[in-house]
Scaffold this motif. Structure first.
Motif, PDB file in Angstrom:
ATOM      1  N   ASP A   1      68.459  39.862  82.855  1.00 23.34           N
ATOM      2  CA  ASP A   1      68.711  40.903  83.437  1.00 23.34           C
ATOM      3  C   ASP A   1      69.290  42.001  82.634  1.00 23.34           C
ATOM      4  N   LEU A   2      68.953  43.148  82.668  1.00 24.32           N
ATOM      5  CA  LEU A   2      69.445  44.419  81.769  1.00 24.32           C
ATOM      6  C   LEU A   2      70.152  45.149  82.824  1.00 24.32           C
ATOM      7  N   VAL A   3      71.575  45.423  81.904  1.00 23.83           N
ATOM      8  CA  VAL A   3      72.299  46.169  82.634  1.00 23.83           C
ATOM      9  C   VAL A   3      72.678  47.535  81.993  1.00 23.83           C
ATOM     10  N   GLY A   4      72.805  48.639  82.529  1.00 22.77           N
ATOM     11  CA  GLY A   4      72.983  50.034  81.703  1.00 22.77           C
ATOM     12  C   GLY A   4      73.108  51.195  82.502  1.00 22.77           C
ATOM     13  N   TYR A   5      73.448  52.078  81.822  1.00 15.85           N
ATOM     14  CA  TYR A   5      73.188  53.551  82.410  1.00 15.85           C
ATOM     15  C   TYR A   5      71.765  53.734  82.640  1.00 15.85           C
ATOM     16  N   GLY A   6      71.443  54.252  83.783  1.00 14.30           N
ATOM     17  CA  GLY A   6      69.976  54.440  84.159  1.00 14.30           C
ATOM     18  C   GLY A   6      69.257  55.089  83.244  1.00 14.30           C
ATOM     19  N   PRO A   7      69.376  56.244  82.681  1.00 14.17           N
ATOM     20  CA  PRO A   7      68.556  56.886  81.763  1.00 14.17           C
ATOM     21  C   PRO A   7      68.387  56.084  80.496  1.00 14.17           C
ATOM     22  N   TYR A   8      69.190  54.990  80.144  1.00 20.70           N
ATOM     23  CA  TYR A   8      69.044  54.390  78.993  1.00 20.70           C
ATOM     24  C   TYR A   8      67.898  53.234  79.175  1.00 20.70           C
ATOM     25  N   LEU A   9      67.952  52.681  80.464  1.00 20.00           N
ATOM     26  CA  LEU A   9      67.070  51.565  80.881  1.00 20.00           C
ATOM     27  C   LEU A   9      65.825  51.953  81.127  1.00 20.00           C
ATOM     28  N   ALA A  10      65.682  53.289  81.689  1.00 20.18           N
ATOM     29  CA  ALA A  10      64.297  54.029  81.759  1.00 20.18           C
ATOM     30  C   ALA A  10      63.399  54.037  80.353  1.00 20.18           C
ATOM     31  N   ARG A  11      64.106  54.060  79.309  1.00 18.56           N
ATOM     32  CA  ARG A  11      63.663  54.311  77.994  1.00 18.56           C
ATOM     33  C   ARG A  11      62.669  52.748  77.594  1.00 18.56           C
ATOM     34  N   LEU A  12      63.210  51.818  78.385  1.00 18.46           N
ATOM     35  CA  LEU A  12      62.662  50.344  78.035  1.00 18.46           C
ATOM     36  C   LEU A  12      61.363  49.842  78.928  1.00 18.46           C
ATOM     37  N   PRO A  13      60.397  49.420  78.155  1.00 20.73           N
ATOM     38  CA  PRO A  13      59.430  48.920  79.094  1.00 20.73           C
ATOM     39  C   PRO A  13      59.795  48.011  80.170  1.00 20.73           C
ATOM     40  N   ASP A  14      58.932  47.877  81.311  1.00 24.33           N
ATOM     41  CA  ASP A  14      59.117  46.814  82.276  1.00 24.33           C
ATOM     42  C   ASP A  14      58.604  45.351  81.583  1.00 24.33           C
ATOM     43  N   ARG A  15      59.294  44.319  82.280  1.00 20.90           N
ATOM     44  CA  ARG A  15      58.962  43.168  81.710  1.00 20.90           C
ATOM     45  C   ARG A  15      58.801  42.243  82.811  1.00 20.90           C
ATOM     46  N   PRO A  16      57.796  41.613  83.214  1.00 23.55           N
ATOM     47  CA  PRO A  16      57.519  40.780  84.422  1.00 23.55           C
ATOM     48  C   PRO A  16      58.820  39.881  84.702  1.00 23.55           C
ATOM     49  N   GLY A  17      59.668  39.653  85.744  1.00 22.92           N
ATOM     50  CA  GLY A  17      60.584  38.805  85.880  1.00 22.92           C
ATOM     51  C   GLY A  17      61.941  39.239  85.328  1.00 22.92           C
ATOM     52  N   GLN A  18      61.855  40.256  84.796  1.00 20.08           N
ATOM     53  CA  GLN A  18      63.034  40.759  84.406  1.00 20.08           C
ATOM     54  C   GLN A  18      63.652  41.819  85.529  1.00 20.08           C
TER      55      GLN A  18
END
Lengths: 254, 254
Positions: free
Chosen positions: A32-49
Protein backbone atom coordinates in the motif's frame (compact mmCIF):
# COMPACT_ATOMS: atom_id res chain seq x y z
CA UNK A 1 1.26 -9.84 11.32
CA UNK A 2 4.98 -10.18 11.97
CA UNK A 3 5.75 -9.42 8.32
CA UNK A 4 4.10 -6.02 8.41
CA UNK A 5 6.25 -2.95 8.12
CA UNK A 6 5.73 0.75 7.79
CA UNK A 7 8.12 2.74 5.62
CA UNK A 8 8.11 6.52 5.62
CA UNK A 9 9.82 7.35 2.37
CA UNK A 10 11.45 10.57 1.21
CA UNK A 11 10.87 10.68 -2.55
CA UNK A 12 13.28 13.58 -3.13
CA UNK A 13 12.36 16.67 -5.14
CA UNK A 14 10.67 14.81 -7.99
CA UNK A 15 12.63 12.90 -10.63
CA UNK A 16 13.64 9.27 -10.10
CA UNK A 17 17.27 10.31 -10.67
CA UNK A 18 17.16 12.11 -7.31
CA UNK A 19 15.65 9.18 -5.39
CA UNK A 20 17.83 6.66 -3.55
CA UNK A 21 17.84 2.91 -4.28
CA UNK A 22 16.76 2.46 -0.64
CA UNK A 23 13.62 4.51 -1.33
CA UNK A 24 12.91 2.60 -4.55
CA UNK A 25 13.23 -0.71 -2.72
CA UNK A 26 10.69 0.38 -0.10
CA UNK A 27 8.23 1.51 -2.79
CA UNK A 28 8.73 -1.83 -4.51
CA UNK A 29 8.14 -3.82 -1.31
CA UNK A 30 4.96 -2.00 -0.30
CA UNK A 31 1.47 -3.45 -0.62
CA UNK A 32 0.00 0.00 0.00
CA UNK A 33 1.19 3.50 -0.88
CA UNK A 34 -0.21 6.32 1.26
CA UNK A 35 0.41 9.97 0.46
CA UNK A 36 -0.52 13.32 -0.95
CA UNK A 37 -2.02 12.77 -4.42
CA UNK A 38 0.52 14.68 -6.53
CA UNK A 39 3.43 12.81 -4.90
CA UNK A 40 1.87 9.41 -5.59
CA UNK A 41 1.19 10.50 -9.18
CA UNK A 42 4.96 10.71 -9.77
CA UNK A 43 5.41 7.00 -9.06
CA UNK A 44 4.96 4.18 -11.56
CA UNK A 45 1.97 1.86 -11.21
CA UNK A 46 2.80 -1.57 -9.83
CA UNK A 47 0.41 -4.50 -10.26
CA UNK A 48 -1.30 -5.50 -7.03
CA UNK A 49 -0.21 -2.38 -5.17
CA UNK A 50 -2.96 -0.23 -3.67
CA UNK A 51 -2.83 3.56 -3.59
CA UNK A 52 -4.42 5.78 -0.97
CA UNK A 53 -4.13 9.36 -2.22
CA UNK A 54 -5.25 12.21 -0.03
CA UNK A 55 -5.37 16.00 -0.07
CA UNK A 56 -2.83 18.35 1.37
CA UNK A 57 -3.03 19.18 5.08
CA UNK A 58 -4.47 15.77 6.03
CA UNK A 59 -1.22 14.48 7.49
CA UNK A 60 -2.61 12.97 10.68
CA UNK A 61 -5.47 11.16 8.88
CA UNK A 62 -2.92 9.79 6.45
CA UNK A 63 -0.71 8.60 9.32
CA UNK A 64 -3.67 6.88 11.02
CA UNK A 65 -4.58 5.07 7.82
CA UNK A 66 -1.00 3.91 7.27
CA UNK A 67 -0.64 2.65 10.85
CA UNK A 68 -4.00 0.88 10.69
CA UNK A 69 -3.03 -0.93 7.49
CA UNK A 70 0.36 -1.88 8.92
CA UNK A 71 -1.05 -3.48 12.08
CA UNK A 72 -3.36 -5.48 9.81
CA UNK A 73 -0.22 -7.06 8.35
CA UNK A 74 0.24 -4.95 5.23
CA UNK A 75 3.58 -3.49 4.19
CA UNK A 76 2.90 0.21 3.82
CA UNK A 77 4.93 3.07 2.34
CA UNK A 78 3.97 6.57 3.41
CA UNK A 79 5.30 8.83 0.66
CA UNK A 80 6.71 12.31 1.32
CA UNK A 81 8.25 14.81 -1.03
CA UNK A 82 11.90 15.72 -0.37
CA UNK A 83 13.15 14.25 2.89
CA UNK A 84 10.43 12.57 4.97
CA UNK A 85 11.68 14.19 8.17
CA UNK A 86 11.61 17.84 7.03
CA UNK A 87 8.16 19.46 7.31
CA UNK A 88 6.79 16.19 5.94
CA UNK A 89 5.17 12.93 7.00
CA UNK A 90 7.62 11.41 9.50
CA UNK A 91 6.63 13.75 12.34
CA UNK A 92 2.92 13.14 11.68
CA UNK A 93 3.44 9.36 11.79
CA UNK A 94 5.28 9.45 15.13
CA UNK A 95 2.78 11.95 16.56
CA UNK A 96 0.02 9.47 15.67
CA UNK A 97 2.02 6.63 17.25
CA UNK A 98 2.53 8.56 20.46
CA UNK A 99 -1.16 9.39 20.80
CA UNK A 100 -2.56 6.14 19.38
CA UNK A 101 -2.93 2.41 19.95
CA UNK A 102 -0.26 0.62 22.01
CA UNK A 103 0.05 -1.90 19.14
CA UNK A 104 1.42 0.84 16.91
CA UNK A 105 4.54 1.04 19.11
CA UNK A 106 5.37 -2.55 18.32
CA UNK A 107 5.42 -1.96 14.57
CA UNK A 108 8.63 -1.94 12.61
CA UNK A 109 8.81 1.63 11.27
CA UNK A 110 11.65 2.61 8.96
CA UNK A 111 12.11 6.20 7.88
CA UNK A 112 14.03 6.47 4.61
CA UNK A 113 15.88 9.75 4.22
CA UNK A 114 15.77 11.59 0.91
CA UNK A 115 17.19 14.62 -0.87
CA UNK A 116 15.36 17.55 0.71
CA UNK A 117 13.96 20.51 -1.24
CA UNK A 118 16.31 22.86 0.58
CA UNK A 119 19.44 20.94 -0.38
CA UNK A 120 18.26 20.44 -3.96
CA UNK A 121 17.59 24.18 -4.24
CA UNK A 122 20.94 25.03 -2.67
CA UNK A 123 22.73 22.76 -5.15
CA UNK A 124 21.15 24.59 -8.08
CA UNK A 125 22.28 27.96 -6.69
CA UNK A 126 25.87 27.04 -5.81
CA UNK A 127 26.59 26.67 -2.10
CA UNK A 128 24.32 29.09 -0.22
CA UNK A 129 24.19 26.79 2.85
CA UNK A 130 27.98 26.77 3.21
CA UNK A 131 27.84 28.09 6.79
CA UNK A 132 25.47 27.48 9.69
CA UNK A 133 21.86 27.48 8.56
CA UNK A 134 18.28 26.90 9.67
CA UNK A 135 14.92 25.87 8.23
CA UNK A 136 11.69 27.59 9.25
CA UNK A 137 8.15 26.85 8.13
CA UNK A 138 6.22 30.08 7.73
CA UNK A 139 2.88 28.36 8.23
CA UNK A 140 1.01 29.43 11.34
CA UNK A 141 -1.42 26.52 11.16
CA UNK A 142 0.49 24.73 13.92
CA UNK A 143 2.37 27.48 15.75
CA UNK A 144 1.73 31.12 16.63
CA UNK A 145 2.72 33.68 14.02
CA UNK A 146 4.58 35.68 16.68
CA UNK A 147 6.84 32.66 17.20
CA UNK A 148 7.57 32.47 13.46
CA UNK A 149 8.68 36.11 13.51
CA UNK A 150 10.73 35.61 16.66
CA UNK A 151 12.56 32.68 15.06
CA UNK A 152 13.24 34.66 11.88
CA UNK A 153 14.69 37.52 13.93
CA UNK A 154 16.82 35.20 16.06
CA UNK A 155 18.16 33.39 13.00
CA UNK A 156 18.98 36.61 11.14
CA UNK A 157 20.66 38.23 14.13
CA UNK A 158 22.76 35.13 14.79
CA UNK A 159 23.93 34.95 11.15
CA UNK A 160 22.21 31.76 10.00
CA UNK A 161 21.28 31.31 6.35
CA UNK A 162 17.50 30.77 6.44
CA UNK A 163 15.55 28.27 4.34
CA UNK A 164 11.88 29.25 4.37
CA UNK A 165 9.36 26.45 3.80
CA UNK A 166 5.65 27.02 3.14
CA UNK A 167 6.18 30.73 2.41
CA UNK A 168 2.53 31.49 1.70
CA UNK A 169 -0.75 29.98 0.60
CA UNK A 170 -4.14 31.18 -0.55
CA UNK A 171 -5.30 31.27 3.07
CA UNK A 172 -2.27 33.29 4.22
CA UNK A 173 -0.94 35.29 1.27
CA UNK A 174 0.52 38.06 3.46
CA UNK A 175 3.00 36.02 5.49
CA UNK A 176 6.05 36.11 3.24
CA UNK A 177 5.81 39.90 2.88
CA UNK A 178 5.62 40.26 6.66
CA UNK A 179 8.62 37.93 7.02
CA UNK A 180 10.66 40.06 4.60
CA UNK A 181 9.74 43.18 6.60
CA UNK A 182 11.00 41.56 9.79
CA UNK A 183 14.21 40.41 8.11
CA UNK A 184 14.88 43.86 6.61
CA UNK A 185 15.11 45.20 10.15
CA UNK A 186 17.85 42.68 11.00
CA UNK A 187 19.88 42.16 7.80
CA UNK A 188 21.64 44.34 5.18
CA UNK A 189 19.37 45.29 2.25
CA UNK A 190 21.85 43.66 -0.16
CA UNK A 191 21.47 40.23 1.47
CA UNK A 192 20.88 37.71 -1.35
CA UNK A 193 17.43 36.12 -1.57
CA UNK A 194 16.58 33.22 -3.89
CA UNK A 195 13.14 31.94 -4.88
CA UNK A 196 13.33 28.28 -5.90
CA UNK A 197 10.25 26.54 -7.27
CA UNK A 198 9.74 22.94 -8.36
CA UNK A 199 13.46 22.12 -8.28
CA UNK A 200 14.35 19.12 -10.45
CA UNK A 201 10.95 19.12 -12.16
CA UNK A 202 10.03 20.38 -15.64
CA UNK A 203 8.52 23.60 -14.29
CA UNK A 204 11.61 24.46 -12.22
CA UNK A 205 12.03 28.22 -11.79
CA UNK A 206 14.70 30.18 -9.91
CA UNK A 207 14.85 33.91 -9.24
CA UNK A 208 17.76 35.59 -7.45
CA UNK A 209 17.40 39.04 -5.95
CA UNK A 210 18.23 40.81 -2.70
CA UNK A 211 16.31 41.54 0.46
CA UNK A 212 15.56 45.12 -0.61
CA UNK A 213 13.87 43.93 -3.83
CA UNK A 214 12.46 40.61 -2.63
CA UNK A 215 8.86 40.49 -3.85
CA UNK A 216 6.50 37.93 -2.27
CA UNK A 217 4.70 37.70 -5.62
CA UNK A 218 7.67 35.63 -6.83
CA UNK A 219 6.63 32.80 -4.49
CA UNK A 220 3.80 30.32 -4.30
CA UNK A 221 3.21 27.27 -2.10
CA UNK A 222 5.75 25.22 -4.12
CA UNK A 223 8.53 27.75 -3.58
CA UNK A 224 11.45 27.41 -1.21
CA UNK A 225 12.86 30.82 -0.31
CA UNK A 226 16.51 31.05 0.75
CA UNK A 227 17.63 34.14 2.66
CA UNK A 228 21.37 34.65 2.82
CA UNK A 229 23.49 35.54 5.83
CA UNK A 230 25.82 38.54 5.93
CA UNK A 231 28.52 36.10 4.71
CA UNK A 232 26.54 35.03 1.60
CA UNK A 233 28.06 36.26 -1.65
CA UNK A 234 27.02 36.52 -5.29
CA UNK A 235 29.52 35.37 -7.93
CA UNK A 236 28.72 37.04 -11.23
CA UNK A 237 29.41 35.15 -14.45
CA UNK A 238 29.60 36.13 -18.10
CA UNK A 239 26.38 35.17 -19.95
CA UNK A 240 25.03 33.00 -17.13
CA UNK A 241 23.05 33.22 -13.92
CA UNK A 242 25.18 34.10 -10.90
CA UNK A 243 26.21 31.59 -8.28
CA UNK A 244 25.44 32.08 -4.60
CA UNK A 245 27.67 30.79 -1.87
CA UNK A 246 28.10 31.36 1.82
CA UNK A 247 31.63 31.67 3.04
CA UNK A 248 32.77 28.92 5.39
CA UNK A 249 34.64 31.59 7.36
CA UNK A 250 33.18 34.26 9.63
CA UNK A 251 35.59 36.95 10.81
CA UNK A 252 33.00 38.65 13.02
CA UNK A 253 33.55 38.64 16.78
CA UNK A 254 30.41 37.76 18.69
CA UNK B 1 37.84 22.43 -23.45
CA UNK B 2 34.12 22.84 -24.05
CA UNK B 3 33.45 19.30 -22.88
CA UNK B 4 34.91 19.89 -19.44
CA UNK B 5 32.62 19.88 -16.46
CA UNK B 6 32.99 20.01 -12.72
CA UNK B 7 30.62 18.00 -10.59
CA UNK B 8 30.45 18.46 -6.83
CA UNK B 9 28.83 15.25 -5.68
CA UNK B 10 27.10 14.42 -2.42
CA UNK B 11 27.84 10.73 -1.82
CA UNK B 12 25.32 10.39 1.01
CA UNK B 13 26.16 8.81 4.37
CA UNK B 14 28.06 5.83 2.95
CA UNK B 15 26.29 2.91 1.30
CA UNK B 16 25.44 2.95 -2.41
CA UNK B 17 21.79 2.34 -1.47
CA UNK B 18 21.69 5.89 -0.09
CA UNK B 19 23.26 7.52 -3.16
CA UNK B 20 21.10 8.94 -5.98
CA UNK B 21 21.30 7.76 -9.60
CA UNK B 22 22.25 11.35 -10.47
CA UNK B 23 25.32 11.07 -8.22
CA UNK B 24 26.24 7.67 -9.69
CA UNK B 25 26.01 9.08 -13.23
CA UNK B 26 28.38 11.92 -12.34
CA UNK B 27 30.87 9.50 -10.77
CA UNK B 28 30.64 7.34 -13.90
CA UNK B 29 31.19 10.33 -16.24
CA UNK B 30 34.22 11.70 -14.42
CA UNK B 31 37.80 11.36 -15.68
CA UNK B 32 39.07 12.46 -12.29
CA UNK B 33 37.77 11.95 -8.75
CA UNK B 34 38.93 14.48 -6.17
CA UNK B 35 38.17 14.10 -2.48
CA UNK B 36 38.99 13.15 1.06
CA UNK B 37 40.68 9.74 0.99
CA UNK B 38 38.15 7.74 3.04
CA UNK B 39 35.26 9.00 0.88
CA UNK B 40 37.00 7.97 -2.35
CA UNK B 41 37.79 4.58 -0.80
CA UNK B 42 34.03 3.85 -0.66
CA UNK B 43 33.71 4.08 -4.45
CA UNK B 44 34.40 1.26 -6.92
CA UNK B 45 37.49 1.48 -9.14
CA UNK B 46 36.75 2.39 -12.74
CA UNK B 47 39.30 1.71 -15.51
CA UNK B 48 40.92 4.89 -16.83
CA UNK B 49 39.61 7.05 -14.00
CA UNK B 50 42.20 8.92 -11.94
CA UNK B 51 41.87 9.45 -8.20
CA UNK B 52 43.25 12.41 -6.26
CA UNK B 53 42.84 11.59 -2.58
CA UNK B 54 43.75 14.16 0.04
CA UNK B 55 43.71 14.58 3.78
CA UNK B 56 41.00 16.16 5.86
CA UNK B 57 41.01 19.97 6.22
CA UNK B 58 42.56 20.56 2.80
CA UNK B 59 39.31 21.70 1.20
CA UNK B 60 40.66 24.74 -0.64
CA UNK B 61 43.67 22.88 -2.08
CA UNK B 62 41.28 20.17 -3.25
CA UNK B 63 39.01 22.77 -4.86
CA UNK B 64 41.96 24.39 -6.65
CA UNK B 65 43.10 21.03 -8.01
CA UNK B 66 39.60 20.19 -9.26
CA UNK B 67 39.14 23.57 -10.96
CA UNK B 68 42.59 23.35 -12.55
CA UNK B 69 41.84 19.91 -13.99
CA UNK B 70 38.43 21.06 -15.25
CA UNK B 71 39.80 24.07 -17.17
CA UNK B 72 42.30 21.68 -18.76
CA UNK B 73 39.31 19.90 -20.28
CA UNK B 74 38.87 17.04 -17.82
CA UNK B 75 35.50 16.03 -16.40
CA UNK B 76 36.01 16.13 -12.66
CA UNK B 77 33.91 14.93 -9.73
CA UNK B 78 34.66 16.46 -6.34
CA UNK B 79 33.34 13.94 -3.83
CA UNK B 80 31.74 14.95 -0.52
CA UNK B 81 30.20 12.84 2.20
CA UNK B 82 26.49 13.45 2.86
CA UNK B 83 25.17 16.45 0.95
CA UNK B 84 27.88 18.44 -0.87
CA UNK B 85 26.42 21.76 0.32
CA UNK B 86 26.37 21.05 4.06
CA UNK B 87 29.73 21.68 5.77
CA UNK B 88 31.31 20.01 2.76
CA UNK B 89 33.04 20.72 -0.53
CA UNK B 90 30.56 22.90 -2.46
CA UNK B 91 31.31 26.05 -0.43
CA UNK B 92 35.07 25.50 -0.80
CA UNK B 93 34.74 25.12 -4.58
CA UNK B 94 32.77 28.37 -4.97
CA UNK B 95 35.07 30.20 -2.58
CA UNK B 96 37.98 29.14 -4.80
CA UNK B 97 36.06 30.27 -7.89
CA UNK B 98 35.33 33.68 -6.39
CA UNK B 99 38.96 34.27 -5.47
CA UNK B 100 40.56 32.53 -8.45
CA UNK B 101 41.10 32.67 -12.21
CA UNK B 102 38.42 34.37 -14.34
CA UNK B 103 38.34 31.21 -16.51
CA UNK B 104 36.93 29.27 -13.56
CA UNK B 105 33.72 31.33 -13.76
CA UNK B 106 33.11 30.07 -17.28
CA UNK B 107 33.17 26.41 -16.21
CA UNK B 108 30.04 24.34 -16.09
CA UNK B 109 29.74 23.43 -12.41
CA UNK B 110 26.95 21.13 -11.26
CA UNK B 111 26.37 20.47 -7.59
CA UNK B 112 24.58 17.17 -7.00
CA UNK B 113 22.61 17.09 -3.77
CA UNK B 114 22.76 14.05 -1.53
CA UNK B 115 21.28 12.59 1.62
CA UNK B 116 22.90 14.58 4.42
CA UNK B 117 24.24 13.08 7.63
CA UNK B 118 21.71 15.06 9.67
CA UNK B 119 18.70 13.73 7.75
CA UNK B 120 20.06 10.17 7.73
CA UNK B 121 20.56 10.38 11.50
CA UNK B 122 17.12 11.88 12.02
CA UNK B 123 15.54 9.07 9.99
CA UNK B 124 17.16 6.46 12.25
CA UNK B 125 15.81 8.16 15.37
CA UNK B 126 12.24 8.78 14.21
CA UNK B 127 11.39 12.39 13.33
CA UNK B 128 13.47 14.63 15.61
CA UNK B 129 13.59 17.41 12.97
CA UNK B 130 9.79 17.59 12.74
CA UNK B 131 9.71 21.31 13.60
CA UNK B 132 11.99 24.23 12.75
CA UNK B 133 15.64 23.27 13.03
CA UNK B 134 19.19 24.46 12.47
CA UNK B 135 22.64 23.07 11.77
CA UNK B 136 25.75 24.42 13.46
CA UNK B 137 29.36 23.38 13.02
CA UNK B 138 31.16 23.47 16.36
CA UNK B 139 34.55 23.91 14.72
CA UNK B 140 36.26 27.22 15.46
CA UNK B 141 38.81 26.79 12.70
CA UNK B 142 36.88 29.21 10.50
CA UNK B 143 34.80 31.28 12.94
CA UNK B 144 35.24 32.64 16.47
CA UNK B 145 34.23 30.30 19.29
CA UNK B 146 32.18 33.11 20.87
CA UNK B 147 30.04 33.15 17.73
CA UNK B 148 29.46 29.39 17.96
CA UNK B 149 28.21 29.83 21.53
CA UNK B 150 26.04 32.80 20.56
CA UNK B 151 24.41 30.77 17.78
CA UNK B 152 23.78 27.82 20.10
CA UNK B 153 22.12 30.13 22.64
CA UNK B 154 20.02 31.87 19.98
CA UNK B 155 18.88 28.56 18.50
CA UNK B 156 17.99 27.06 21.88
CA UNK B 157 16.11 30.14 23.06
CA UNK B 158 14.12 30.31 19.82
CA UNK B 159 13.11 26.64 20.03
CA UNK B 160 15.04 25.19 17.09
CA UNK B 161 16.13 21.57 17.12
CA UNK B 162 19.92 21.75 16.73
CA UNK B 163 22.07 19.46 14.59
CA UNK B 164 25.68 19.77 15.72
CA UNK B 165 28.34 18.98 13.11
CA UNK B 166 32.07 18.57 13.90
CA UNK B 167 31.38 18.28 17.65
CA UNK B 168 35.03 17.84 18.63
CA UNK B 169 38.41 16.71 17.43
CA UNK B 170 41.80 15.85 18.89
CA UNK B 171 42.80 19.51 18.57
CA UNK B 172 39.63 20.79 20.32
CA UNK B 173 38.35 18.01 22.62
CA UNK B 174 36.66 20.45 25.02
CA UNK B 175 34.19 22.12 22.65
CA UNK B 176 31.24 19.76 22.89
CA UNK B 177 31.32 19.88 26.69
CA UNK B 178 31.33 23.67 26.59
CA UNK B 179 28.44 23.60 24.12
CA UNK B 180 26.40 21.38 26.46
CA UNK B 181 27.10 23.79 29.34
CA UNK B 182 25.77 26.69 27.29
CA UNK B 183 22.70 24.74 26.23
CA UNK B 184 21.93 23.64 29.80
CA UNK B 185 21.49 27.31 30.67
CA UNK B 186 18.83 27.70 27.97
CA UNK B 187 16.97 24.38 27.78
CA UNK B 188 15.22 21.97 30.18
CA UNK B 189 17.56 19.29 31.56
CA UNK B 190 15.26 16.59 30.15
CA UNK B 191 15.72 17.80 26.55
CA UNK B 192 16.54 14.72 24.44
CA UNK B 193 20.06 14.47 23.02
CA UNK B 194 21.15 11.86 20.46
CA UNK B 195 24.68 10.87 19.46
CA UNK B 196 24.69 9.41 15.95
CA UNK B 197 27.90 7.99 14.53
CA UNK B 198 28.62 6.50 11.10
CA UNK B 199 24.94 6.30 10.13
CA UNK B 200 24.30 3.75 7.39
CA UNK B 201 27.76 2.22 7.74
CA UNK B 202 28.76 -1.05 9.43
CA UNK B 203 30.06 0.75 12.54
CA UNK B 204 26.85 2.77 13.01
CA UNK B 205 26.23 3.64 16.67
CA UNK B 206 23.41 5.60 18.28
CA UNK B 207 23.05 6.71 21.89
CA UNK B 208 20.00 8.55 23.21
CA UNK B 209 20.14 10.48 26.46
CA UNK B 210 19.10 13.89 27.78
CA UNK B 211 20.87 17.19 28.19
CA UNK B 212 21.49 16.59 31.90
CA UNK B 213 23.34 13.35 31.19
CA UNK B 214 24.87 14.18 27.80
CA UNK B 215 28.53 13.13 27.99
CA UNK B 216 30.94 14.49 25.36
CA UNK B 217 32.88 11.23 25.62
CA UNK B 218 30.06 9.63 23.59
CA UNK B 219 31.13 11.66 20.52
CA UNK B 220 34.06 11.69 18.16
CA UNK B 221 34.69 13.54 14.89
CA UNK B 222 32.32 11.17 13.00
CA UNK B 223 29.41 11.88 15.33
CA UNK B 224 26.43 14.05 14.58
CA UNK B 225 24.82 15.28 17.80
CA UNK B 226 21.13 16.18 17.76
CA UNK B 227 19.79 18.42 20.54
CA UNK B 228 16.03 18.46 20.87
CA UNK B 229 13.75 21.45 21.28
CA UNK B 230 11.27 21.82 24.17
CA UNK B 231 8.76 20.17 21.79
CA UNK B 232 10.91 17.07 21.19
CA UNK B 233 9.47 13.91 22.74
CA UNK B 234 10.63 10.39 23.49
CA UNK B 235 8.30 7.51 22.58
CA UNK B 236 9.16 4.49 24.66
CA UNK B 237 8.69 1.02 23.16
CA UNK B 238 8.60 -2.48 24.59
CA UNK B 239 11.93 -4.26 23.99
CA UNK B 240 13.25 -1.70 21.55
CA UNK B 241 15.09 1.61 21.43
CA UNK B 242 12.81 4.62 21.86
CA UNK B 243 11.78 6.85 19.00
CA UNK B 244 12.38 10.61 19.07
CA UNK B 245 10.10 13.06 17.35
CA UNK B 246 9.50 16.77 17.46
CA UNK B 247 5.90 17.87 17.47
CA UNK B 248 4.81 19.80 14.42
CA UNK B 249 2.74 22.01 16.75
CA UNK B 250 3.98 24.63 19.19
CA UNK B 251 1.42 26.02 21.62
CA UNK B 252 3.85 28.53 23.15
CA UNK B 253 3.15 32.24 22.69
CA UNK B 254 6.28 34.16 21.74
Amino acid sequence: MSASKLYVVGLGPGPASMRTPQAEAALEAANDLVGYGPYLARLPDRPGQRRHASDNREELDRAHLALTLAVQGRTVAVCSGGDAGVFAMAAAVFEAVEQGEPAWRTLEIEVIAGVSAMFAAAARLGAPLGGDFCAISLSDNLKPWELVLRRLRAAAEAGFVIAVYNPLSRARPWQLGAAFETLRAALPTKTPVAFCAAIGRPDEAIAITDLEHADPALADMRTLVLIGAPTTKVISRPDAAPWLYTSRSVAERA
